[in-house]
Scaffold this active site. Structure first.
Site, short mmCIF file in Angstrom:
data_model
loop_
_atom_site.label_atom_id
_atom_site.label_comp_id
_atom_site.label_asym_id
_atom_site.label_seq_id
_atom_site.Cartn_x
_atom_site.Cartn_y
_atom_site.Cartn_z
N PRO A 23 57.73 29.49 43.49
CA PRO A 23 57.98 29.29 44.93
C PRO A 23 57.91 30.63 45.64
O PRO A 23 58.59 31.58 45.26
CB PRO A 23 59.40 28.70 44.96
CG PRO A 23 60.04 29.19 43.70
CD PRO A 23 58.94 29.31 42.68
N CYS A 108 66.78 34.58 44.98
CA CYS A 108 66.26 35.43 46.06
C CYS A 108 67.16 36.65 46.24
O CYS A 108 68.36 36.51 46.52
CB CYS A 108 66.16 34.66 47.37
SG CYS A 108 65.49 35.66 48.73
N GLY A 209 58.50 36.88 35.25
CA GLY A 209 58.55 38.34 35.23
C GLY A 209 57.60 38.94 34.22
O GLY A 209 57.48 38.46 33.09
#
Length: 474
Positions: A23, A108, A209
């Site tokens: 996202p 976030c 990541g």
């Protein structure tokens, strides 16, 4: 149908997806998701949506989800940021018929998430998160999932993941960085944390990541044991990452622009995507960077992309037999990853990286401006960046924003509105009249005549039922 859970949900509903597009705010819109699916992505997320805005604003729902129904865009997970269980569930109920799962953003790390109190800044509030996940798990007809960042300590990260699983989370995406690791301070993600979480929970886990190419995907699956791998920045620079190819940039740029014509989106999204795709080429042909930034229509943007293609084709004819320059694995016109400089790179003597403002304020080069300020200077030649010439504003007593000059509480409008509402007070300076409206309401209620209730009919006497019926017959 019964709601599938855990591995059954991953294998059946998500079709055992291993290649996942993250996202991304203003970046994982429908056109980009379709492009990524054509080139190997098996599962996509929507951009992060604000639950509270989604509940109250029908236009926001239409622009971000309802108008984008597309059979090819499945499986799809809708991601929300929220900090209230009821609001999160209300938003999820409005979205559940348009997706395969609802994801809660707990990853976030940006300042806007800190101000809004959501994302990674909820990771210490385990009781709140448990209530949010449990309520969503009970009320929704689709599974609820979470995307998290890790704590510095592996054992705390594991306990965090286990708490979310107990609350009802059916799939967990683990970004192997802490909330402090962002921007130039990002550094590598810790697959060790992800591997520990995978071993400790009994639900599917996605890793996020350090993914720049298909080789990284395969290595991550093997090293961590996760069910799938999510890519964000790697996907933005090469949407064909999951199919293991590195095509010419213009091929994917033109394919994306065709999809945008079919599924329109804001021009700012398109420009941002083209800046990522053409990143390495724009370092060589910098005169076209400004043209792309100033493009006002989709056709203007396509024209700049075409001009970049022609420049690349000229470079190809001149550089036959040569090797790529600038330390790149491929020539600049080939889709390839962009590796962020590490926290210790990009500065002299390996000292910590300095901010743009620090570079601008050095005594040797006081006239140096950042690229962003140079653009502002071009648009407005009279604009000044001298701090001594900026107007001084009195600050709000609570949040530090400029306060209203005539505010009776010495606050900004947002803080003033909250206080005036709480205390039923007025602030003429901000046009807030809670006390006046309350007094008017009470006065109006006091002026209304009270309606007298009719007497209940008794067995006999005036007003009794026999007497009423008798008078009606007479």
């Amino acid at each position: 149908m019964p709601k599938l859970q855990g591995f059954e949900f991953w294998s059946c509903t998500l079709r055992g997806a291993r290649h996942v597009v993250a996202p991304m705010v203003d970046q994982s819109e429908l056109a980009w998701r379709l492009l990524s699916r054509r080139h190997g992505a098996q599962l996509c997320y929507t951009p992060m949506l604000h639950a509270q805005v989604f509940v109250r604003d029908a236009n926001y729902r239409k622009e971000n989800l309802y108008c984008e129904v597309c059979p090819e865009d499945r499986p799809l997970i809708v991601q929300f940021c929220a900090n209230d269980p009821e609001v999160f569930v209300q938003a999820a109920l409005l979205a559940q018929d348009y997706c395969d799962a609802i994801d809660l953003n707990l990853g976030c790390p940006q300042m806007i998430a800190k101000r809004g109190h959501y994302g990674a800044f909820l990771q210490e509030e385990w009781d709140l998160l448990q209530r949010m996940i449990t309520l969503a798990h009970e009320k929704l007809s689709v599974p609820v999932t979470c995307k998290i960042r890790v704590f510095p300590e592996i054992d705390k990260t594991v306990r965090y993941a286990q708490m979310l699983e107990r609350a009802g989370c059916q799939l967990l995406t683990v970004h192997g960085r802490t909330k402090e690791q962002k921007g130039p301070q990002a550094g590598p993600a810790s697959w060790e944390h992800i591997r520990a979480v995978r071993k400790a929970v009994s639900i599917p886990v996605f890793a996020n990541g350090n993914i720049q190419c298909l080789r990284d995907v395969e290595r991550c699956l093997q090293d961590t044991g996760v069910q799938g791998v999510m890519s964000a920045e790697g996907n933005l620079h090469n949407p064909a990452l999951f199919e293991g190819s590195s095509p010419a940039v213009w091929e994917l740029a033109e394919e994306y622009l065709d999809l945008v014509r079919q599924h329109p989106c804001p021009l700012s999204y398109v420009r941002a995507h083209l800046f990522k795709l053409w990143h390495h080429t724009l370092q060589v042909h910098q005169h076209l960077r400004e043209d792309l930034a100033k493009a006002k229509t989709l056709e203007d943007t396509a024209a700049v992309s075409q001009a970049l293609r022609l420049q690349c084709q000229e470079d190809m004819s001149r550089q036959e037999g040569e090797k790529p320059s600038g330390g790149l694995p491929f020539f600049h016109w080939i889709c390839q990853p962009y590796v962020r400089p590490g926290p210790q790179e990009g500065s002299k003597e390996n000292s910590p990286a300095r901010s743009k403002r620090a570079l601008e304020e050095e005594g040797d080069h006081p006239e140096v401006l950042s690229k962003n300020k140079q653009k502002k200077k071009l648009r407005n030649p009279n604009k000044t960046f001298d701090p001594s010439l900026k107007p001084k504003y009195a600050k709000c007593d609570q949040c530090g924003n400029p306060k209203g000059n005539r505010c009776v509480f010495n606050l900004c409008r947002g803080c003033c509105k909250k206080r005036a509402f709480r205390e039923s007070a007025d602030c003429p300076g901000h046009g807030l009249l809670f006390k006046t409206k309350l007094e008017k309401s009470q006065a109006w209620k006091g002026d209304q005549p009270r309606l007298q209730e009719p007497p209940l009919p008794g067995p006999s006497g005036p007003g009794s039922l026999p007497e009423v019926l008798g008078s009606a017959v007479a």
